[in-house]
Design an enzyme around this catalytic site. Structure first.
Site, PDB file in Angstrom:
ATOM      1  CG  ASP A  90      -0.228  -0.032   2.556  1.00  0.00           C
ATOM      2  OD1 ASP A  90       0.940  -0.495   2.611  1.00  0.00           O
ATOM      3  OD2 ASP A  90      -0.815   0.414   3.570  1.00  0.00           O
ATOM      4  CG  HIS A 126       6.837  -0.025  10.541  1.00  0.00           C
ATOM      5  ND1 HIS A 126       6.867  -0.473  11.837  1.00  0.00           N
ATOM      6  CD2 HIS A 126       6.519   1.296  10.620  1.00  0.00           C
ATOM      7  CE1 HIS A 126       6.556   0.501  12.668  1.00  0.00           C
ATOM      8  NE2 HIS A 126       6.353   1.598  11.959  1.00  0.00           N
TER       9      HIS A 126
HETATM   10  O1  RIB Z   1       2.339  -0.351  11.095  1.00  0.00           O
HETATM   11  C1  RIB Z   1       3.227  -0.166  10.033  1.00  0.00           C
HETATM   12  C2  RIB Z   1       2.557  -0.451   8.710  1.00  0.00           C
HETATM   13  O2  RIB Z   1       1.519   0.493   8.533  1.00  0.00           O
HETATM   14  C3  RIB Z   1       3.466  -0.330   7.507  1.00  0.00           C
HETATM   15  O3  RIB Z   1       3.121  -1.296   6.556  1.00  0.00           O
HETATM   16  C4  RIB Z   1       3.204   1.073   7.021  1.00  0.00           C
HETATM   17  O4  RIB Z   1       3.388   1.175   5.623  1.00  0.00           O
HETATM   18  C5  RIB Z   1       1.794   1.347   7.446  1.00  0.00           C
HETATM   19  O5  RIB Z   1       0.890   1.042   6.493  1.00  0.00           O
HETATM   20 CA    CA Z   2       2.772  -0.696   4.192  1.00  0.00          CA
END
Ligand code: RIB
Ligand code: CA
Length: 319
Positions: free
Chosen positions: A11, A242
C-alpha cells in the site's frame, strides 16, 4: 544462487517504497509482481504509486495487479496523509505513470503465480491482508503450494500503533488477518515487536541524499513527512523501517529471533479490535486457538544489521 521469487502486496506508502526498492536491489530476490491494497492510501492510488515506483526503478517489466478497494467485513478507514503525505509519497506529487496495471485482480494474480510454480513463490505482505485472504478463499490449495508468507503487521507482545491495542495493517482488516493466520500455510509475522527495534536515524537517512541512483533520490525526497511524524509523535531522531524489515527477514532470517504460537486477531468491535493475540499458555491451548497452525513470530532483531543491509543494497543499486 537461485533467486527467490517474491510477490509484494503493498500500500505504498513511504516505508513500502523503501521496502520495494530494497527488494529490487537484493540479488537474493526476484520480484515477479506487485499487488496493491488500500491502507496508507486508497487502492487506486496504491496502484498508481506502485507503477510510479517501478518506473523510477526502471523495472516496468514487473507487473502490477490491483487489489480490492475495501476490507472483508468493514469500511475502509481512509488514507493517512499525516503519515505518508496526501499522495502516499511524501507530497512529492509525481506525474501520472506511463505504464498501466494488469487487467487481472491481485487475488487472481497471486493464485495463478503460486499454482504455476508450486513451492517457489514467497508472498511478502506490507499492507492489510485482504488480497491474501481473498486468494485463500478462492483457491485454498495455494496454502499447500506457496513457499512462505512473510508479513509486516501485528504486535504480539507489545503495544499497537494505530490504536493502543492494534498495529495499522491488521487494524485495517482484522477479519482478513485472522483468516491468513489461521490457514495451513507457513506464515511469519514481522510485527511491531521487532520493527520498533529497526531504526534509521538522521545520520543513516542523510546517506540517501548522497547515493547516486533514482531510487535513493526518490527515498530522499519522500522522507521528510515521515521523519516529521516520528519527531512529533515520539521525539524519535529517525524512522522505524517497518516494511523493509519483512524484506530483510526473507533475505536473511538469521537477523531475527522467532517463536511460534497460534495467533488470533480480535475481530470484535471493542477497543482492542485488530489486536493479534498469541496463544502462550504453557498448560493448554484455549478454544479460540485450538486447531490453529503455529505462526512464526519475530520477537527480536539485530536492528543495526537490518539498517546496514538496506543502506548497502540501495548504495549498490538494482540487483
Ligand atoms: O504499522 C506499520 C505499517 O503500517 C506499515 O506497513 C506502514 O506502511 C503502514 O501502512
Ligand atoms: Ca505498508
Amino acid at each position: 544462487m537461485a533467486r527467490r521469487k517474491v510477490i509484494i502486496d503493498t500500500d505504498p506508502g513511504i516505508d513500502d517504497a523503501m521496502a520495494i526498492f530494497f527488494a529490487l536491489c537484493s540479488p537474493e530476490l526476484e520480484v515477479i509482481g506487485l499487488t496493491t491494497i488500500f491502507g496508507n492510501v486508497h487502492t487506486s492510488l496504491a496502484t498508481i504509486n506502485a507503477l510510479r515506483l517501478l518506473e523510477i526503478a526502471g523495472r516496468t517489466d514487473i507487473p502490477v495487479a490491483p487489489g480490492v478497494a475495501a476490507p472483508l467485513a468493514s469500511a475502509y478507514k481512509g488514507p493517512v496523509p499525516y503519515v505518508h503525505g496526501e499522495d502516499g509519497q511524501g507530497n512529492t506529487h509525481l506525474p501520472p505513470p506511463a505504464s498501466t496495471p494488469l487487467a487481472r485482480a491481485a487475488a487472481d494474480f497471486i493464485i495463478e503465480q503460486i499454482m504455476a510454480a508450486p513451492g517457489e513463490i514467497t508472498l511478502i505482505a506490507l499492507g492489510p491482508l485482504t488480497n491474501l485472504a481473498l486468494a485463500l478463499r478462492q483457491e485454498p490449495r495455494i496454502a499447500q503450494h506457496v513457499r512462505e508468507v512473510v508479513l509486516m503487521g501485528g504486535n504480539a507482545f507489545t503495544i499497537g500503533n494505530a490504536t493502543p491495542a492494534a498495529e495499522a495493517n491488521i487494524h485495517n482488516d482484522p477479519e482478513a488477518a485472522d483468516e491468513v493466520f489461521g490457514a495451513p500455510w507457513p506464515v511469519t509475522m514481522v510485527g511491531l515487536d521487532v520493527t520498533h527495534q529497526v531504526i534509521m536515524d538522521s545520520a543513516h537517512l542523510a546517506e540517501y541524499a548522497r547515493m547516486n541512483n533514482p531510487m535513493a533520490q526518490h527515498i530522499h525526497r519522500i522522507l521528510p513527512v515521515y521523519v516529521e511524524l516520528y519527531r512529533l509523535s515520539g521525539g524519535l531522531d529517525g524512522i522505524y523501517i517497518h516494511d523493509s524489515s519483512a524484506v530483510a527477514y526473507v533475505i536473511d532470517p538469521s537477523l531475527f529471533t522467532t517463536t511460534a504460537h497460534p495467533l488470533r486477531v480480535d475481530t470484535s468491535d471493542g477497543i482492542s479490535r485488530g489486536k493479534t493475540w498469541a496463544s502462550v499458555s504453557q498448560y493448554r491451548t484455549l478454544p479460540p486457538w485450538q486447531n490453529r497452525p503455529p505462526v512464526t513470530i519475530c520477537v527480536a532483531v539485530r536492528g543495526a544489521a537490518v539498517v546496514a543491509l538496506e543502506l548497502e543494497r540501495l548504495r549498490h543499486g538494482l540487483a
